[in-house]
Design a protein around this motif. Structure first.
Motif: not given
Length: 263
Positions: A194-202, A220-236
Motif C-alpha cells: 500500500t505504501i507505493f501509493n503513499a507518495d513516500l520515497p520507499v 469459484p471465480g475472481w476474488l475482490r480484494c482491498a488493502f489499506t494502511t492508516r499508520f506509517i510510523t517508527g519505521g513500520f
C-alpha cells in the motif's frame, strides 16, 4: 507448476514435514510471505487432521531461498471445534518462519450474521490493470498468480502514486486452478504494498508479521480484494486486508506488520 504443487508438504514423522521452496515464488529473491505461510498451514493441517486455517499468525525470521526445507510442528491443543498448533520452517541452517495457527472446518460455523462493511468498488477485471512480471519489476512472483489492479491504484508504476496508501484489485490463481482456504493465505500477501501509493520515497516493505483470518470457503471465480494502511510510523506500517469471493461473501481478512526500509 500449480500453487498446490509448489506448497505441498510430505511427512517425515509425526511432527516433521519436508517441503521445497520453488524458484519464481519470490519477491526481491525472497520467497513471498503468503507462500511460506501456506506451507506451514499445510503441515499443521496434516498434523492435526483439520482442513481450514481459521486463523494463522506468522513471524518472518530469515529470507526464504529456493531449496529444501523442513517444517517442525507441535500440537498445543486438539479441541472439539479447533486444533491449535505451531510450525517452524527451517532450511537446515536457520529458522525462516514460525507460525501459530488454529485450524478447523469453516463449514461448521453457524450463528448470527452482521456485516458492517461492503465489498470494494472495482471495475470489471478486464477493465483493471494486469500485473505481469519482468526481469526487474514487477517481481517473478507476479507471474505465478493473476492480479488486476484498480486503475486508480495502479499508477504508482508510472511514478504517479494516488497519495492514498490503498491497493484494490482482483486476484485468482493461474490456469484456472481452484481456490481453497489454503490459497486464501497467499491472496492476503500477493498485492503490491500500500505504501507505493503513499507518495513516500520507499522501496518494497518486508513482512515482519502476517495474520490471516479465513471466514468462508471461496466460490469459484475472481476474488475482490482491498488493502489499506492508516499508520506509517517508527519505521513500520500496518496493512489491513479484506477478501471477498465471486458471490459477495467476505472469505478472509488479514493484518500485516511490515518494515519500512530506511533511506
Amino acid at each position: 507448476m500449480s500453487f498446490a504443487e509448489a506448497t505441498a508438504v510430505s511427512r517425515i514423522d509425526d511432527d516433521r514435514f519436508r517441503a521445497e521452496i520453488h524458484p519464481g515464488w519470490d519477491i526481491a529473491d525472497n520467497a513471498n510471505g503468503g507462500y511460506l505461510l501456506t506451507m506451514a498451514a499445510r503441515a499443521i493441517a496434516q498434523r492435526c487432521g483439520r482442513p481450514d486455517p481459521i486463523t494463522t499468525t506468522a513471524h518472518y525470521l530469515s529470507p526464504g531461498k529456493p531449496g529444501p526445507v523442513e517444517i517442525t510442528t507441535k500440537v498445543v491443543k486438539q479441541g472439539r471445534r479447533l486444533a491449535t498448533a505451531t510450525a517452524t520452517i527451517s532450511d537446515g541452517e536457520r529458522p525462516i518462519l514460525t507460525a501459530l495457527a488454529a485450524l478447523g472446518d469453516v463449514g461448521d460455523g453457524e450463528g448470527p450474521l452482521r456485516i458492517d462493511a461492503s465489498m470494494p468498488d472495482l471495475p470489471a477485471p478486464e477493465d483493471c490493470e494486469p500485473i505481469e512480471p519482468t526481469d526487474t519489476f514487477p517481481p517473478p512472483f507476479m507471474g505465478r498468480v493473476e492480479l488486476r489492479l484498480h486503475p486508480d491504484d495502479a499508477r504508482f508504476g508510472l511514478g504517479e502514486p494516488s497519495g492514498t496508501p490503498r491497493v484494490r484489485g482482483w486476484f485468482r490463481l493461474r490456469d484456472d486452478e481452484p481456490m481453497d482456504t489454503m490459497a486464501l493465505l497467499i491472496a492476503t500477501d500477493a498485492f503490491p504494498p500500500t505504501i507505493f501509493n503513499a507518495d513516500l520515497p520507499v522501496a518494497w516493505t518486508p513482512t515482519v508479521e502476517l495474520t490471516a483470518h479465513v471466514r468462508a470457503r471461496p466460490t469459484p471465480g475472481w476474488l475482490r480484494c482491498a488493502f489499506t494502511t492508516r499508520f506509517i510510523t517508527g519505521g513500520f506500517l500496518e496493512e489491513d486486508g479484506e477478501i471477498w469471493d465471486s458471490i459477495g461473501r467476505l472469505v478472509a481478512q488479514s493484518r500485516q506488520l511490515a518494515l519500512v526500509p530506511r533511506g
